[in-house]
Structures are given as C-alpha cells and as structure tokens.
Design a protein around this motif. Structure first.
Motif, PDB file in Angstrom:
ATOM      1  N   ARG A  13      21.729  22.528  80.184  1.00  0.00           N
ATOM      2  CA  ARG A  13      22.251  23.561  79.285  1.00  0.00           C
ATOM      3  C   ARG A  13      22.224  23.061  77.839  1.00  0.00           C
ATOM      4  O   ARG A  13      22.513  21.910  77.562  1.00  0.00           O
ATOM      5  CB  ARG A  13      23.691  23.889  79.677  1.00  0.00           C
ATOM      6  N   GLN A  66      18.953  33.551  77.352  1.00  0.00           N
ATOM      7  CA  GLN A  66      19.655  32.306  77.669  1.00  0.00           C
ATOM      8  C   GLN A  66      19.105  31.676  78.947  1.00  0.00           C
ATOM      9  O   GLN A  66      18.941  30.456  79.053  1.00  0.00           O
ATOM     10  CB  GLN A  66      21.159  32.569  77.814  1.00  0.00           C
ATOM     11  N   GLN A 125      17.405  27.977  79.373  1.00  0.00           N
ATOM     12  CA  GLN A 125      17.884  26.990  80.331  1.00  0.00           C
ATOM     13  C   GLN A 125      16.751  26.510  81.249  1.00  0.00           C
ATOM     14  O   GLN A 125      16.639  25.331  81.567  1.00  0.00           O
ATOM     15  CB  GLN A 125      19.025  27.567  81.162  1.00  0.00           C
ATOM     16  N   GLU A 153      21.163  21.804  86.822  1.00  0.00           N
ATOM     17  CA  GLU A 153      21.191  22.858  85.813  1.00  0.00           C
ATOM     18  C   GLU A 153      22.251  22.598  84.751  1.00  0.00           C
ATOM     19  O   GLU A 153      22.110  23.015  83.612  1.00  0.00           O
ATOM     20  CB  GLU A 153      21.446  24.193  86.502  1.00  0.00           C
ATOM     21  N   ARG A 186      14.520  24.074  79.405  1.00  0.00           N
ATOM     22  CA  ARG A 186      15.120  22.753  79.264  1.00  0.00           C
ATOM     23  C   ARG A 186      15.223  22.024  80.585  1.00  0.00           C
ATOM     24  O   ARG A 186      15.181  20.800  80.649  1.00  0.00           O
ATOM     25  CB  ARG A 186      16.517  22.870  78.637  1.00  0.00           C
ATOM     26  N   ARG A 217      28.226  32.580  81.519  1.00  0.00           N
ATOM     27  CA  ARG A 217      27.199  31.538  81.553  1.00  0.00           C
ATOM     28  C   ARG A 217      26.183  31.954  82.627  1.00  0.00           C
ATOM     29  O   ARG A 217      26.437  31.768  83.820  1.00  0.00           O
ATOM     30  CB  ARG A 217      27.811  30.177  81.892  1.00  0.00           C
TER      31      ARG A 217
END
Length: 816
Positions: free
Chosen positions: A814, A789, A793, A810, A796, A741
């Motif tokens: 996600r 990714q 993130q 954070e 968003r 991640r």
C-alpha cells in the motif's frame, strides 16, 4: 539558573579511573597472547647463515631491492654484535633501539657512520625489516606500529606466508583488499606475524587482543581496526568459541565489581570507602546494573568525593551542620568548563535537574544503615549518624510540575510540525539517494551536476567499501561522502517513521530483529494481522504492536536494504549499554555495513542522523531557534495523539508498556481546549460514572472488543479504516467514503458496481429523475476513485519485497 564564574580555587577533582570490565578481563584470562621464546633456530644462526637466508628468501625480488635489504641487514647485525646476548633476539632486546620509539634511528646511524660507511636511513630500515621477515628478530608490536613501513605488509605476504594471505584475500569482500581498510587489516596481521612468529594460521585470539590493546595506547584508534579479526574468524583460524568481534572491546567491556565502581573516584578515606562498598554490595541483589552504577556514582562521586574535595581530611559520616548545608547547596548546581576563543577556560554553573534524586539516595543511605544496625550492630553500628537530609527537603511536587510542564510544551511544539518533519525526512532520503547514484555513475575525477549543484568525484578513492568510496568535492572544495550521507538519510527517515508509528523507546527500536515480525490470525474471519514483537526493555515486559500499512512499508524498505547477496538478513551482535553485556548475534533490522563489517546501528548514529534531518527541515520554535527532536519526543507524541483521537488511556498504557497508568498520563500533553471539554464532560457524568473507570487495565472482554473492531471493518470490496470506537460518519455509504481501503482482489465486484451506476444514471436522465442523477454521479466518482486506488496497489504489489515469515503481501504494497 545559569551563571559564569572565574575558575574556582577549590582543588580540582582527581581523574576518574577508566573501567575495564569483567568481559575484557575474562577475555584476557581465557585467551592469553603467545609468548615470544628466548631462542629459536633462525635467531641462533651466525651472520653468514643469516645473509644466505636473506638471499634465498628474496631471490625473486628486484636486484636493487634485494641488495638494499642485504646491505642494511649486514650493518644492523654488525651493530647488534656489540650488545650482550647469545642470539640475535637477545642482542636486539638489549639494544637501545628496541626501547626507542622516536622517529629515526639515531644510535644505529651514528655507529654505522663511525665504524662502517654512511648509509641512508632507508637502508637500515630495509635491513631491520628483512631480518624481521626472515624471523631472525621479533620486534615488539608497539615498535612495529610506531616504526611501521609501507613495505611491511607486502614483504610478509610475499615471502613469509603467501598461502595464508591468499586465503585471506579470498575471504575479503569485493573491493576491500586493496582499499585503505584492507591495507590496514593486512598491516595488523603482518605486525602480529613479525612480533610473534609463525604464519597466518598460527595467530591466536590472545595475539589479536594484545594488538588491539597496544593500538589504543600508542596510536589513534581509527575506523575498521577490527576488520582483520573478522577475516581471521571467517577463515576459521580462530576457535569457534572466540569472540565474534573486537570492536570497542575495551570501551564496551562488560560489568565491573562494586569495588571497581567505587575506586574509580579515588576516595581518600578508606573506612568510608569500605562502608560505601559494603552498602552497595547489600543493595546489589535488588538492583540492575545501571541502577547500581548510578547509585555508586551518586554516593561515591557526588556525595563523598565532593566532601573530601572541599573539606580535606574528613573521615566520618557524622557531618557538622555547616558542612552538610554547604554540600546541599553545591549539589543543587553543576559546573562545567568551557573553552574560550582565546584558549582560556571559564566555569558555567547551571541547575542540576537530578538534585532531589541525589538527596533522596543519600538520605536512604543513612536510613538503611540505621535500620541495618539494629540487625547487625557490629557491622553497621559504628556508622550510624544523624541524617543530614530532612524529609521536608525532598519535596519534589513543584519540580515534578515543572518537568511535566516542560515536557508538555515540547510535545505541543512538536506535534503540529511532525508532518513537516516526516515530509522533510522523505525528501532528504530521496535527494541523498539521487546524489549517491549519480556520483557512482561517473568515473573518478569526473565533474558532474545533480540537483542543481556541481561536484567532482575524488580521483583515487581509497575507502572503496561501497559506502565511503563514493566521495566528492563540492563547488567550495569541501569533501563530501555521499555514501555515508545516503546511509544517514535513510536511517533518519526509518527512525522517524518507526518511532512515530510505534511509540517505542530508542533502545527497543534498535533491538527489533527480523524475528520480531510476526502475525495473528483473527479467529472468526481468518484475516492475518501483522504484529511487531517488542523485546523487554525498561519494564521487562514484552508486548505486541499492530503493524499499520504505513509501518509495513517502512519494514519492507528496511529488510530490502539490509539483506545480503544471498537474500538473508545478516546476523550482527549488539551491545546492551544498560546491562553492559553483549547480546548474541541476531538479524537486527537497524544495522548497516561500515568498515567492511555488518554492524548494529548505535544510538549516537541515530541521533546524529536525526539532527541532520532537522537541519534539512529548517524547523524553528516560537522564539525562532532551531527546533530539535529527541527520540523520546516521538514516544510522547505517539501517546498524546493516540489518546486525543479516542484511544482509552488504559489501552494506551498496554501499548506503551507502562507499569502504571499515571506514567502514561504524564506522557500525554494537555491542551487548554481539551481541559475545558474534559471538565464539562466530568460535570455531566459525575453522578453516574467515576473518572477512574477509564484508568484501569482493560478486561478480557474489553480487549476482545478492541480486537473485534477490526473484524467489523471487513466489507465486500475492502476494509473500513475508521478509528476504534467511532461510528460511521457517512451512514455506510462506503463507495463514497474516503475511509474505505479497497481490496484489489475484489476489483471485479467494484467494476460491476461502477457499470451498474452508469446504467442507473442513464436511466435517471432518460426518466428525468434529476435528484437521483446528482446522487448517483457522486457514487460513480467514488467508485472510479476506488478503482484507481486498486490499480495503484496492484502495480506496487508487483514490486513488493518478500519478507519471509510473516508475509505482508498486500499490506506492504500500500502507498503511504
């Protein structure tokens, strides 16, 4: 076992009495309504003075309207003069009109036609309304409700208390005052003023309680009938200690006494009734209210009331063998009446799932009396009798196995299709939102097309509270309320996501508040771990659940939806159906605004919304029948999925909030392949390890090891998402691993790694190291994917919602 029979010839059971709980009775005692006095200045005036007052009161009204009310008042007073009384109110009370709730004014019309001049019915009604507005007479609230006039709220607001109604209008939410909800609330306030006298600020809590009680008796209880009370409460007309709401104040009326619990079944034998009451009183201290109510129902209704219905005149606990045997046969089944298309009724008999539990409680009733008789022979000795239920009749192993098999089959059917349900819930939510917004953009009466279907918005939406006002007609002419449909679709999606990520009970979910969101700081790394606090429920044990990124997204969406214009989560009251008590106002997450008020969402609404989502998904079982989900199915699925993926059962027990590990294992569905593998593993380790080692409460060291797993997942460019107790499957090649991640804050480091990989690939191609080229290209693709990714993130995160304490930051940003 199911059978259909003709209607039984056994006398039907008497009606079960409704219970008005201690909460309702305490309110009636603490807040009595204002009494209507026998006399006051306006009602003692002579007819000429009354007519002059009417002229003065309605001087600003149109001439025709003023004359109609004046003329009607003349005729009504002439008619009232023939009845006994020292003032107009006493004459009104002695007239047949005060007791006549039927439509029309037959006695008054006949007398006026005979002694005066024929006048329309509307003139007499206008006269009565004028006299009531002038406070000459005060009709009962029941009379005003059954003979209400559409002019009543207007005439009271304009001529009786314009300042009070202006203050109420300032308190009302935008769009509510002239909507149907607002008109209804204004009618209720006007009714209280005409029936009790005074003005808006003279209304008491007792007046409101009395009106709501009368409404439930003389008319249907529609939606939003407690909005008027909310207006008075916000205007500070009512005292600060007044109840927060009158919603369902009779149906949700608190706990009742043991005597009332038993007397609702109309037991004929008074001595047996008394001994059941004494028995329940003795047991009351050790039982919660739900258990006490269930025990009273089993002993009073299913046991003794059933015996009295089939054996009239029975008056002893010493049951003959044939009577006891017949009762035990009846208790194993239950019968319900079903209406047929031709209007007739049939009785359908099915197996009673709780039959063994009922037998167990009745057996305990006899055993307890026998034991207590040794300590208090004078009180319990006369009721000692042979126990009609033998211990051998309570063998429930076969029943428990059937229940376990049925529950496992439900889980095995629903677990594989859960992703489909999740996807359908999300799609339904988005489509409902699209239709809702599209309808709001068009004018009333306009036709529009959305998602391939054509609709026509209603021309005059009266329920303009922001939800029900968005009503349309589809192509078939059916009425659809997009506002409520969008609400139900959202809360169905939120329910599915919340339950599948937490495994909590539905009552626990509905009690989660904004205060339940907390955080834990790992002592070594300082990383913030979001937690969700679950309030004590069935087992009275409070517990904390780790908030996954997916659950954080759901919580963010819920908080964003329920916040008011000031950015805070409204405080709402909820009713505990188990303990029959009202909880204090809390910022509940599962709340919505309906009927002009912020309300907690009920279990009935959740189940109805979930059923609509299931219909939308179109899921079926192996027989082709629609597949239904109950909220508790998600709890079984959560536990089964967690244990199957390696979570130790004793940790699953703590997360689920079970007192006993055996309860947790009963929730877990068994799969054939899993049983074979477990048996083979048991044979391999039975000489060194006992299976019971896994089924115990975790030690402090084990729990710390479980928490420490999240510390070991911390990497230079993010965090590893592998499950607890599993090793790395990619030999720590984190750039290539999909379990990584990435942390957007470490983008610079990942860019350096990517650029380094590009340089190394160029060097390998230049030197002819083709094996290195292949491996480095795989790593480069992984680095590019992780960069994408990170960018997603970051995008968003700019749109994330601040939740107060704690902040998810954070995590909430996600993508799910």
């Amino acid at each position: 076992m199911t059978s259909t029979t003709l209607l039984a010839k056994v006398p039907a059971q008497g009606p079960v009495l409704a219970l008005h709980g201690s909460h309702y009775k305490a309110l009636q005692k603490a807040y009595p309504p204002r009494p209507v006095p026998e006399t006051w200045s306006e009602t003692t005036a002579d007819s000429d003075t009354v007519l002059d007052r009417l002229n003065e009161l309605f001087k600003d009204t149109a001439k025709n309207t003023r004359y109609t009310r004046w003329r009607g008042a003349c005729h009504v007073m002439r008619w009232l003069e023939q009845f006994d009384g020292e003032n107009w109110q006493q004459r009104w009370r002695n007239s047949p009109l005060d007791k006549n709730f039927a439509a029309g004014l037959p006695d008054l019309e006949a007398w006026v036609r005979q002694h005066l001049a024929p006048v329309p019915d509307g003139v007499l009604r206008a006269g009565i309304l004028g006299l009531a507005c002038a406070d000459v007479i005060r009709p009962d609230a029941a009379w005003l409700l059954t003979r209400r006039s559409r002019h009543m709220r207007q005439i009271v607001a304009e001529h009786r208390d314009p300042d009070g109604f202006a203050a109420l209008e300032a308190q009302a939410a935008p769009g509510i005052w002239d909507a149907k909800l607002g008109l209804q609330a204004r009618n209720q306030i006007a009714t209280i003023i005409l029936a009790k006298g005074g003005k808006v600020r003279d209304i008491t809590v007792g007046d409101c309680l009395e009106l709501r009680g009368i409404e439930t008796e003389v008319m249907a209880s529609g939606a939003g009938r407690s909005l008027f009370y909310l207006w008075l409460k916000e205007l500070e007309v009512l005292p600060p200690d007044a109840p927060a709401t009158l919603r369902d104040f009779k149906r949700r009326a608190g706990q009742v006494s043991v005597e009332e619990l038993v007397d609702r079944y109309n037991l004929q034998c008074r001595p047996v009734r008394d001994v059941i009451v004494d028995y329940l009183t003795e047991r009351q201290a050790a039982l919660d209210y739900t258990s006490l109510e269930g025990l009273s129902r089993n002993l009073a209704q299913l046991f003794w009331a059933d015996l009295e219905r089939h054996h009239p005149g029975i008056d002893s606990l010493r049951l003959p063998k044939n009577i006891a045997t017949a009762w035990k046969e009846r208790i194993r089944t239950k019968t319900r009446r079903k209406r047929q298309p031709d209007g007739s009724f049939i009785e359908i008999t099915t197996e009673r799932q709780s039959a063994i539990a009922v037998l167990n409680l009745v057996r305990a009733f006899y055993l307890d009396i026998s034991q207590w008789a040794a300590e208090e022979p004078g009180r319990w000795g006369p009721w000692v009798a042979p126990n009609p239920i033998k211990e051998s009749e309570l063998a429930h192993k076969k029943h428990a196995k059937r229940q376990k098999a049925k529950a496992d089959q439900r889980t095995r059917e629903r677990l594989p299709v859960l992703p489909t349900l999740v996807q359908a819930a999300d799609q339904q939510r988005k489509e409902a939102r699209t239709r809702h917004l599209a309808a709001l953009e068009v004018a009333p009466g306009a036709t529009f097309t959305v998602l391939g279907k054509t609709y026509t918005r209603v021309k005059h939406p009266r329920w303009s509270d922001g939800v029900a006002a968005n009503t349309v007609y589809n192509q078939e002419g059916r009425r659809c309320t997009f506002g409520y449909a969008e609400h139900r679709a959202f809360w169905a999606w939120a329910t599915v996501e919340f339950l599948r990520h937490t495994g909590v009970r539905i009552e626990e979910m509905l009690e989660v508040s904004h205060h339940s969101i907390t955080q834990y700081t790992l002592p070594t790394t300082g990383e913030l771990v979001p937690l969700l606090q679950i309030a004590p429920s069935k087992t009275d044990q409070e517990r904390l659940l780790l908030v996954s990124p997916e659950l954080a997204d759901v919580l963010s969406a819920i908080v964003c939806r329920i916040r008011d214009a000031s950015g805070t989560v409204p405080l709402v009251r909820s009713y505990d159906h188990a303990e029959r008590v009202w909880n204090p106002p809390m910022p509940l997450l599962f709340q919505w605004r309906t009927g002009g008020q912020d309300r907690s969402i009920s279990q009935t609404t959740i189940r109805r919304a979930l059923n609509e989502t299931l219909d939308f998904a179109g899921l079926t079982d192996n027989t082709g029948q629609p597949l239904n989900y109950q909220p508790h199915d998600f709890r079984r699925i959560f536990i089964t999925d967690a244990i199957m993926n390696g979570l130790p059962p004793h940790i699953a027990q703590v997360i689920a909030g079970h007192d006993d590990i055996s309860t947790t294992m009963r929730y877990k569905a068994i799969y054939p392949t899993e049983a074979i593998e477990a048996h083979r593993a048991f044979i391999a380790r039975r000489r060194s390890t006992r299976p019971s080692e896994e089924y115990r409460r975790p030690t402090d060291a084990e729990w710390n090891d479980f928490l420490g797993h999240f510390e070991l997942r911390k990497l230079s460019i993010g965090a590893c998402g592998r499950s607890f107790g599993t090793a790395c499957i990619h030999e720590h090649a984190c750039i290539r691993c999909p379990m990584l991640r990435p942390d957007p804050g470490e983008r610079r480091r990942l860019v350096e790694i990517r650029d380094n990989l590009v340089d190394r690939i160029a060097e390998a191609q230049r030197e002819g190291w083709l094996g290195d080229v292949k491996g480095l290209e795989v790593s480069l693709e992984g680095a590019k994917d992780k960069l994408a990714q990170m960018d997603a993130q970051t995008a968003r995160a700019r749109q994330s919602i601040y939740l107060g304490m704690p902040s998810f930051g954070e995590i909430a940003a996600r993508a799910t």
